[in-house]
Design an enzyme around this catalytic site. Sequence first.
Site, short mmCIF file in Angstrom:
data_model
loop_
_atom_site.label_atom_id
_atom_site.label_comp_id
_atom_site.label_asym_id
_atom_site.label_seq_id
_atom_site.Cartn_x
_atom_site.Cartn_y
_atom_site.Cartn_z
N HIS A 20 0.85 -1.20 0.00
CA HIS A 20 0.00 0.00 0.00
C HIS A 20 0.88 1.25 0.00
O HIS A 20 0.61 2.22 -0.72
CB HIS A 20 -0.87 0.05 1.27
CG HIS A 20 -1.91 -1.02 1.37
ND1 HIS A 20 -1.98 -1.88 2.44
CD2 HIS A 20 -2.93 -1.37 0.54
CE1 HIS A 20 -3.00 -2.71 2.28
NE2 HIS A 20 -3.58 -2.45 1.13
N LYS A 44 -17.79 -7.46 7.52
CA LYS A 44 -16.50 -8.12 7.70
C LYS A 44 -16.04 -7.94 9.14
O LYS A 44 -16.36 -6.95 9.77
CB LYS A 44 -15.46 -7.48 6.78
CG LYS A 44 -15.47 -8.03 5.37
CD LYS A 44 -14.22 -7.58 4.64
CE LYS A 44 -14.26 -7.96 3.18
NZ LYS A 44 -13.22 -7.28 2.41
N ARG A 93 -1.84 -5.70 -8.63
CA ARG A 93 -0.71 -6.59 -8.36
C ARG A 93 -0.53 -7.61 -9.47
O ARG A 93 0.56 -7.88 -9.90
CB ARG A 93 -0.96 -7.35 -7.05
CG ARG A 93 -0.68 -6.54 -5.84
CD ARG A 93 -1.31 -7.14 -4.63
NE ARG A 93 -2.75 -6.98 -4.68
CZ ARG A 93 -3.55 -7.09 -3.64
NH1 ARG A 93 -3.05 -7.39 -2.47
NH2 ARG A 93 -4.84 -6.92 -3.77
N SER A 131 -2.73 -7.89 2.58
CA SER A 131 -2.95 -7.87 4.03
C SER A 131 -3.31 -9.27 4.52
O SER A 131 -2.88 -9.70 5.59
CB SER A 131 -4.09 -6.90 4.38
OG SER A 131 -3.80 -5.62 3.91
P1 ADP Z 1 -9.40 -4.45 -0.50
O1 ADP Z 1 -9.90 -3.17 -1.09
O2 ADP Z 1 -9.52 -5.64 -1.41
O3 ADP Z 1 -9.76 -4.71 0.90
P2 ADP Z 1 -6.83 -3.58 0.36
O4 ADP Z 1 -7.37 -2.74 1.39
O5 ADP Z 1 -5.81 -4.57 0.78
O6 ADP Z 1 -7.84 -4.32 -0.53
O7 ADP Z 1 -6.15 -2.71 -0.76
C1 ADP Z 1 -6.60 -1.49 -1.24
C2 ADP Z 1 -5.97 -1.27 -2.59
O8 ADP Z 1 -4.57 -1.46 -2.51
C3 ADP Z 1 -6.46 -2.20 -3.70
O9 ADP Z 1 -6.47 -1.49 -4.90
C4 ADP Z 1 -5.40 -3.27 -3.76
O10 ADP Z 1 -5.32 -3.85 -5.04
C5 ADP Z 1 -4.18 -2.44 -3.47
N1 ADP Z 1 -3.09 -3.22 -2.91
C6 ADP Z 1 -3.10 -3.99 -1.80
N2 ADP Z 1 -1.89 -4.58 -1.62
C7 ADP Z 1 -1.12 -4.17 -2.65
C8 ADP Z 1 0.22 -4.47 -3.07
N3 ADP Z 1 0.99 -5.31 -2.42
N4 ADP Z 1 0.67 -3.86 -4.18
C9 ADP Z 1 -0.13 -3.04 -4.88
N5 ADP Z 1 -1.39 -2.74 -4.57
C10 ADP Z 1 -1.88 -3.30 -3.48
#
Ligand code: ADP
Length: 173
Positions: A20, A44, A93, A131
């Site tokens: 992130h 969730k 990703r 995560s």
């Molecule tokens: P979600 O919205 O599925 O709960 P997250 O909160 O983990 O996902 O992620 C928010 C955003 O960050 C999403 O666009 C996700 O694709 C992106 N993201 C999460 N981890 C990574 C990573 N390692 N590299 C690039 N983008 C990421």
Amino acid sequence: MSNTKNAVYPGSYDPVTNGHIDIIERGLRIFDHITVAVLTNPEKQPLFTLDERLEMIHQCFNKNPRIKVDAFEGLLVDYVDRKGIHTVVRGLRAISDFEVEFQMALMNRRINREVETIFLVPSVCYSFLSSRLVKEIYRLGGSIQQMVPGVVDQRLKEKFHSPKKHPALTEKR
Ligand code: ADP
């Protein structure tokens, strides 16, 4: 009209990872300000409370005036409308992200034509990171040091050793 370029980067951030952070830093090369918007989803059961998630993100950016941290519930399109920021940043990703993200971007645009989604690609070393995986590796006793900021590593330790352990951390270790 202001010329300032703003974007919203929404997600669950349960917890924030180096992936992130990589996306946020890349976003800062394009946008003047980024609002990291933490989703509260009553359906969730996150490992970290909303306040904990917000606090960890704050700590990572050490009061950087170009980063705002906020929380939202409900539809992203409604949130960005309220904020008056119609650019959404998402991280891509792998191909597996593409399908879901593509669908979401088109649906958001269908609901509100003003909303544009910008996809940023992380450094290769974070392209496998999520995560969910961080929590899984931690639960099974692996090292997550290269994957999360120090503050998250510390918070995970505290959660794990807390007498009221979250179900996500109850096995192994
Ligand atoms: P979600 O919205 O599925 O709960 P997250 O909160 O983990 O996902 O992620 C928010 C955003 O960050 C999403 O666009 C996700 O694709 C992106 N993201 C999460 N981890 C990574 C990573 N390692 N590299 C690039 N983008 C990421």
